[in-house]
Design an enzyme around this catalytic site. Structure first.
Site, short mmCIF file in Angstrom:
data_model
loop_
_atom_site.label_atom_id
_atom_site.label_comp_id
_atom_site.label_asym_id
_atom_site.label_seq_id
_atom_site.Cartn_x
_atom_site.Cartn_y
_atom_site.Cartn_z
N LYS A 1 -10.69 28.85 76.47
CA LYS A 1 -9.80 30.01 76.33
C LYS A 1 -10.41 31.32 76.88
CE LYS A 1 -7.07 28.49 72.37
NZ LYS A 1 -6.57 28.83 71.03
N ASP B 1 -1.22 32.93 70.52
CA ASP B 1 -1.68 32.45 69.19
C ASP B 1 -1.35 33.45 68.08
OD1 ASP B 1 -2.76 29.98 69.84
OD2 ASP B 1 -4.75 30.79 70.27
P1 NAP Z 1 -14.24 29.04 66.22
O1 NAP Z 1 -14.03 30.02 67.31
O2 NAP Z 1 -15.29 27.99 66.37
O3 NAP Z 1 -14.55 29.89 64.87
C1 NAP Z 1 -14.88 29.25 63.70
C2 NAP Z 1 -14.98 30.20 62.52
O4 NAP Z 1 -15.14 29.41 61.33
C3 NAP Z 1 -16.18 31.13 62.58
O5 NAP Z 1 -15.85 32.36 61.99
C4 NAP Z 1 -17.22 30.37 61.76
O6 NAP Z 1 -18.19 31.21 61.15
C5 NAP Z 1 -16.36 29.78 60.67
N1 NAP Z 1 -16.95 28.58 60.07
C6 NAP Z 1 -17.12 27.37 60.65
N2 NAP Z 1 -17.71 26.52 59.80
C7 NAP Z 1 -17.91 27.20 58.64
C8 NAP Z 1 -18.46 26.86 57.38
N3 NAP Z 1 -18.94 25.63 57.13
N4 NAP Z 1 -18.48 27.81 56.42
C9 NAP Z 1 -17.99 29.05 56.64
N5 NAP Z 1 -17.46 29.43 57.82
C10 NAP Z 1 -17.42 28.51 58.82
O7 NAP Z 1 -12.89 28.23 65.90
P2 NAP Z 1 -11.37 28.71 66.12
O8 NAP Z 1 -10.93 28.36 67.49
O9 NAP Z 1 -11.25 30.13 65.68
O10 NAP Z 1 -10.57 27.73 65.12
C11 NAP Z 1 -10.73 27.86 63.74
C12 NAP Z 1 -9.72 27.01 62.98
O11 NAP Z 1 -8.40 27.43 63.30
C13 NAP Z 1 -9.76 25.53 63.27
O12 NAP Z 1 -9.63 24.86 62.05
C14 NAP Z 1 -8.53 25.28 64.13
O13 NAP Z 1 -8.00 23.98 63.96
C15 NAP Z 1 -7.58 26.32 63.57
N6 NAP Z 1 -6.55 26.74 64.56
C16 NAP Z 1 -5.23 26.55 64.22
C17 NAP Z 1 -4.26 26.96 65.12
C18 NAP Z 1 -2.79 26.76 64.78
O14 NAP Z 1 -1.97 26.81 65.71
N7 NAP Z 1 -2.42 26.58 63.53
C19 NAP Z 1 -4.60 27.55 66.34
C20 NAP Z 1 -5.97 27.75 66.63
C21 NAP Z 1 -6.93 27.33 65.73
P3 NAP Z 1 -19.58 31.61 61.90
O15 NAP Z 1 -19.24 32.73 62.83
O16 NAP Z 1 -20.47 32.01 60.79
O17 NAP Z 1 -20.04 30.37 62.62
#
Ligand code: NAP
Length: 294
Positions: free
Chosen positions: A82, A118
């Site tokens: 992205k 998004d």
């Molecule tokens: P990302 O860029 O990898 O960001 C992940 C975030 O989660 C970071 O803030 C990370 O914290 C935190 N995190 C990960 N593991 C953790 C843990 N064990 N404890 C506490 N915090 C934790 O991922 P993303 O693209 O933003 O996606 C995040 C979620 O959104 C996913 O579950 C994805 O499936 C969902 N999503 C849904 C949609 C939808 O259409 N509904 C669209 C996009 C994404 P740190 O910075 O400390 O690592």
């Protein structure tokens, strides 16, 4: 450009007029986007086909060149492309520029423009499913990753009074708040400051992976922080009900799941590509059916 020769709702035969679409990601084979968008094209009577393309980071530039070379009308971009994809496009929409990520590409005669649907999809889903209007509200967002960027931007643009981003890695939260400062009143905190932020918030929203595989059955915060006056939202949609949402219901709070965001980000992309309203009911129905079948 589009042929409407087939009865509405019927699957099209592919032919030389078929307009091509797809999603680039890695891994991408679990994506529900092909199912959802092909259903949307069929319902709208558009002669189009949408496929999933497993694209590794080293092949991203070639894949984007392929959009132009093969005349794809539109592409969705998902993890991990992205941000990087932005450098290969001709133009970036103003919101996507501020968000710093693109999830939708529109090809106008070889000129590629990047958008981010998004966050706007999230806000539309929130309004439609719960009636929640961000204007004047206090919002706490858990997580500071890619999904949080678009959502915080859209909530701020929709008039939120204050958005607090709480993240395990506190400096990512403060950096994101600073990057989006032009959109509204936004601050970043570490998880230790969460109790104070939660005491005053109208909407609490989880954008972390905590609650989905492999963190299934875990919650991103202490359930004692949940209050009946809050709306609690989780952008995870598989499972449909995360532990966070279950605990929120137990404490008398209203809840909002992540499926609507997925549907609406796809609906916005469909509208950018075709100029037509998206058949949201049918899009939701086919994704719900597929999730229920596992
Ligand atoms: P990302 O860029 O990898 O960001 C992940 C975030 O989660 C970071 O803030 C990370 O914290 C935190 N995190 C990960 N593991 C953790 C843990 N064990 N404890 C506490 N915090 C934790 O991922 P993303 O693209 O933003 O996606 C995040 C979620 O959104 C996913 O579950 C994805 O499936 C969902 N999503 C849904 C949609 C939808 O259409 N509904 C669209 C996009 C994404 P740190 O910075 O400390 O690592």
């Amino acid at each position: 450009m589009f042929r409407m020769a087939h009865p509405v709702g019927e699957r099209q035969e592919l032919n030389t007029q078929t307009v091509l679409y797809g999603v680039f990601g890695s891994p991408v084979m679990q994506s529900k986007s092909p199912l959802m968008l092909n259903r949307a094209f069929a319902v709208a009577g558009i002669n189009a086909a949408y496929a999933a393309f497993e694209v590794s980071p080293r092949n991203l530039a070639a894949a984007v060149a392929g959009i132009r070379a093969l005349g794809f009308r539109g592409i969705n971009v998902t993890i991990p492309h992205k941000v990087e994809v932005m450098e290969y496009l001709d133009e970036i929409d103003e919101s996507a520029q501020m968000i710093g990520a693109v999830n939708t590409i529109v090809n106008d005669g070889g000129r590629l423009t990047g958008y981010n649907t998004d966050g706007i999809g999230y806000v539309r889903s929130l309004r439609e499913e719960t009636g929640f209007v961000p204007d004047g509200k206090r919002i706490v967002v858990l997580g500071a990753g890619g999904a949080a960027r678009g959502i915080v931007h859209s909530l701020a643009r929709a008039g939120a009074r204050e958005i607090v981003i709480a993240n395990r890695t506190a400096n990512r939260a403060t950096e994101l708040a600073a990057a989006l400062a032009a959109a509204g009143v936004i601050r970043g905190i570490g998880m230790e400051a969460l109790p104070e932020a939660c005491a005053a918030c109208d909407l609490l929203l989880n954008t972390t992976q905590v609650g989905m595989r492999p963190l299934l059955g875990q919650s991103p915060l202490d359930p004692k922080l949940l209050r009946p006056q809050m709306l609690v939202s989780d952008i995870i949609y598989n499972p449909r009900e995360t532990l966070l949402l279950r605990e929120a219901l137990n404490r008398g709070a209203a809840v909002h799941g992540g499926l609507g965001m997925f549907i609406h980000q796809g609906a916005y992309a469909f509208e950018l590509w075709t100029g037509l309203p998206a058949p949201i009911t049918e899009m939701r129905q086919i994704v719900e059916q597929s999730l229920a079948e596992g």
